[in-house]
Design an enzyme around this catalytic site. Structure first.
Site, short mmCIF file in Angstrom:
data_model
loop_
_atom_site.label_atom_id
_atom_site.label_comp_id
_atom_site.label_asym_id
_atom_site.label_seq_id
_atom_site.Cartn_x
_atom_site.Cartn_y
_atom_site.Cartn_z
N ALA A 12 50.63 -7.68 -38.45
CA ALA A 12 51.27 -7.35 -37.17
C ALA A 12 52.28 -6.21 -37.28
O ALA A 12 52.63 -5.60 -36.26
CB ALA A 12 51.95 -8.60 -36.60
N ALA A 17 47.92 -2.85 -35.49
CA ALA A 17 48.62 -3.82 -34.65
C ALA A 17 49.59 -3.14 -33.70
O ALA A 17 49.82 -3.62 -32.58
CB ALA A 17 49.35 -4.83 -35.53
N ARG A 98 35.84 -2.19 -56.63
CA ARG A 98 35.43 -2.91 -55.42
C ARG A 98 35.57 -4.42 -55.59
O ARG A 98 36.01 -5.13 -54.70
CB ARG A 98 33.98 -2.55 -55.08
CG ARG A 98 33.70 -2.64 -53.60
CD ARG A 98 32.51 -1.79 -53.25
NE ARG A 98 31.30 -2.44 -53.72
CZ ARG A 98 30.31 -2.83 -52.92
NH1 ARG A 98 30.42 -2.64 -51.63
NH2 ARG A 98 29.24 -3.39 -53.40
N ASN A 105 41.36 -9.60 -51.52
CA ASN A 105 41.28 -10.02 -50.12
C ASN A 105 40.93 -11.48 -49.97
O ASN A 105 41.36 -12.14 -49.03
CB ASN A 105 40.32 -9.11 -49.35
CG ASN A 105 41.05 -7.87 -48.88
OD1 ASN A 105 41.92 -7.96 -48.03
ND2 ASN A 105 40.76 -6.74 -49.49
N GLN A 112 44.13 -18.14 -45.12
CA GLN A 112 44.15 -17.96 -43.65
C GLN A 112 43.04 -18.80 -43.00
O GLN A 112 43.24 -19.38 -41.94
CB GLN A 112 44.04 -16.48 -43.29
CG GLN A 112 45.34 -15.74 -43.65
CD GLN A 112 45.44 -14.34 -43.10
OE1 GLN A 112 44.53 -13.84 -42.45
NE2 GLN A 112 46.55 -13.68 -43.36
N ASP A 159 32.33 1.04 -34.79
CA ASP A 159 31.13 1.81 -35.14
C ASP A 159 30.22 1.93 -33.90
O ASP A 159 29.65 2.98 -33.64
CB ASP A 159 30.39 1.12 -36.29
CG ASP A 159 31.35 0.79 -37.42
OD1 ASP A 159 31.92 1.73 -37.99
OD2 ASP A 159 31.57 -0.40 -37.69
N HIS A 187 30.19 -3.22 -41.89
CA HIS A 187 31.12 -2.18 -41.46
C HIS A 187 31.49 -1.37 -42.70
O HIS A 187 32.51 -1.59 -43.35
CB HIS A 187 32.39 -2.78 -40.84
CG HIS A 187 33.47 -1.74 -40.67
ND1 HIS A 187 33.36 -0.69 -39.79
CD2 HIS A 187 34.65 -1.56 -41.31
CE1 HIS A 187 34.43 0.07 -39.88
NE2 HIS A 187 35.23 -0.42 -40.79
P1 NAX Z 1 48.37 -1.02 -42.34
O1 NAX Z 1 48.47 -0.84 -43.81
O2 NAX Z 1 49.09 -0.09 -41.43
O3 NAX Z 1 48.82 -2.49 -41.95
C1 NAX Z 1 48.38 -3.60 -42.61
C2 NAX Z 1 49.42 -4.68 -42.43
O4 NAX Z 1 48.88 -5.90 -42.97
C3 NAX Z 1 50.72 -4.42 -43.15
O5 NAX Z 1 51.81 -4.59 -42.25
C4 NAX Z 1 50.73 -5.46 -44.25
O6 NAX Z 1 52.04 -5.89 -44.60
C5 NAX Z 1 49.93 -6.58 -43.59
N1 NAX Z 1 49.41 -7.59 -44.51
C6 NAX Z 1 48.99 -7.46 -45.78
N2 NAX Z 1 48.67 -8.67 -46.29
C7 NAX Z 1 48.86 -9.57 -45.31
C8 NAX Z 1 48.71 -10.98 -45.23
N3 NAX Z 1 48.31 -11.69 -46.28
N4 NAX Z 1 49.01 -11.60 -44.07
C9 NAX Z 1 49.45 -10.90 -43.00
N5 NAX Z 1 49.62 -9.56 -43.03
C10 NAX Z 1 49.33 -8.89 -44.16
O7 NAX Z 1 46.80 -1.04 -42.04
P2 NAX Z 1 46.03 -0.78 -40.69
O8 NAX Z 1 45.79 0.68 -40.52
O9 NAX Z 1 46.69 -1.52 -39.59
O10 NAX Z 1 44.59 -1.41 -41.04
C11 NAX Z 1 44.45 -2.80 -41.22
C12 NAX Z 1 43.06 -3.11 -41.75
O11 NAX Z 1 42.05 -2.71 -40.83
C13 NAX Z 1 42.71 -2.40 -43.06
O12 NAX Z 1 42.08 -3.34 -43.93
C14 NAX Z 1 41.70 -1.36 -42.63
O13 NAX Z 1 40.83 -1.00 -43.69
C15 NAX Z 1 40.98 -2.10 -41.54
N6 NAX Z 1 40.17 -1.33 -40.59
C16 NAX Z 1 39.03 -1.90 -40.13
C17 NAX Z 1 38.22 -1.29 -39.21
C18 NAX Z 1 36.98 -1.95 -38.70
O14 NAX Z 1 36.28 -1.31 -37.91
N7 NAX Z 1 36.62 -3.17 -39.07
C19 NAX Z 1 38.54 0.07 -38.71
C20 NAX Z 1 39.96 0.46 -38.90
C21 NAX Z 1 40.59 0.01 -40.19
O15 NAX Z 1 40.22 0.90 -41.20
#
Ligand code: NAX
Length: 325
Positions: A12, A17, A98, A105, A112, A159, A187
């Site tokens: 968040a 977010a 990878r 993850n 979760q 996508d 994805h």
């Molecule tokens: P950010 O790095 O800006 O934000 C991620 C947030 O997640 C951070 O605030 C971090 O503290 C928090 N976080 C980490 N571990 C956590 C946990 N265990 N519980 C709760 N929060 C946690 O990343 P952002 O640009 O917002 O992207 C988030 C994710 O979306 C990434 O994994 C990214 O690769 C993925 N995406 C997926 C897409 C899709 O189409 N499925 C497209 C966009 C994006 O690349």
């Protein structure tokens, strides 16, 4: 006014977010008459930053926001949750393989999944955005023993939207005129954007573009769009990812009126994709449920690409098999 529903968003304090929360709070996801209680989860190190986001939510004075919870405890964040958008994930660090990424993850999505099973509404709808989204959804679904795996989906809608936009630009129409486009599989760069059944303003897309463009331009552009955005922006896509997450959840909750959308869902053998992975399929949604569009002809070109992205998902699964309950 309807009774408020609870919407949990993980990651968040992150950049997706930062766009997503405000779209949900303004009613874009569940409609202008549906109040929401926002349940925001991030890790302890990000809570201070999250406080700033909460201050901004307050400052918007959104009529639909009935409450905001900000926490680092998944049990609190998922308490009674009706919709969970799992955005937070571990990004790939320097030198990380990878397999390491998948395992790191797993350490997020197993607890979760368990917390959702323990605390969320029995009808919770879960969308995993955090990458590798399909396999993270598989992990969370497997950990959430008391919930139906069908309640766990992964986002391929970005996508899907990218594919619409590329085809609309090429054929000189608006995205609204594009129908029946599909993202099959993962994805990732192995995804298969398919326009075999697509129509453009009612005409078959394949009568308007040639195979050379599909193979050398359209498919690679959609597959590589995320990388192109990082190159241009210096940051990964955030507003478009948030918008796709809103589209995915809105359509699942409120229905598509017969329109096809792409969702990553547990494979059930449809189109030769054996159970065991979360795979992008064409679906329609009605009454809060999705259903795979069946009976589409699959030619040799499509088959090869659908199998390649399936193979990648099975490799991802093999790397985390020990995490599956
Ligand atoms: P950010 O790095 O800006 O934000 C991620 C947030 O997640 C951070 O605030 C971090 O503290 C928090 N976080 C980490 N571990 C956590 C946990 N265990 N519980 C709760 N929060 C946690 O990343 P952002 O640009 O917002 O992207 C988030 C994710 O979306 C990434 O994994 C990214 O690769 C993925 N995406 C997926 C897409 C899709 O189409 N499925 C497209 C966009 C994006 O690349």
């Amino acid at each position: 006014m309807k009774k408020p529903v609870k919407v949990a968003i993980t990651g968040a304090a992150g950049q997706i977010a930062y766009s997503l929360i405000f779209r949900i709070a303004s009613g874009s996801m569940l409609g202008p008459d549906q109040p929401v209680i926002l349940q925001l989860l991030d890790i302890p190190d990000s809570l201070e930053k999250l406080k700033g986001t909460v201050m901004e939510i307050d400052d918007c004075a959104f009529p639909l926001v009935s409450g905001v919870v900000a926490t680092a405890d998944p049990m609190e964040a998922f308490d009674g949750t009706d919709y969970a958008l799992l955005v937070g994930a571990r990004p790939r660090g320097p030198g990380m393989e990878r397999k390491d990424l998948l395992t790191a993850n797993g350490a997020i999505f197993v607890p979760q999944g368990k917390a959702l099973a323990a605390k969320a509404s029995r009808d919770v709808k879960v969308l995993v955005v955090g990458n590798p989204a399909n396999t993270n959804a598989l992990i969370a679904a497997s950990a959430a023993k008391s919930l139906d795996p069908k309640q766990f989906t992964a986002m391929v809608r970005l996508d899907h939207n990218r594919a619409i936009s590329q085809l609309a630009t090429k054929t000189g129409v608006s995205g609204n005129d594009i129908d029946k486009i599909i993202i099959w599989g993962n994805h990732s760069s192995t995804q298969y954007p398919d326009i075999t059944s697509t129509t453009v303003a009612g005409k078959p897309a394949k009568s308007l573009v040639d195979q050379q463009w599909i193979e050398s331009d359209f498919i690679p552009t959609v597959q590589q769009r995320g990388a192109a955005i990082i190159k241009a922006r210096g940051l990964s896509s955030a507003a478009s990812a948030a918008s796709a997450a809103v589209d995915h959840m809105r359509d699942w909750a409120l229905g598509t009126n017969g329109k096809w959308v792409s969702m990553g869902i547990p494979s059930d053998g449809s189109y030769g994709i054996k159970p065991g992975v979360v795979y992008g399929y064409p679906v329609t949604c009605k009454d809060g449920k999705y259903e795979i569009v069946q009976g589409l002809p699959i030619d040799a070109f499509s088959r090869a690409r659908m199998d390649a992205t399936d193979a990648e998902l099975r490799e991802e699964r093999a790397a985390i098999e020990d995490l599956l309950a």
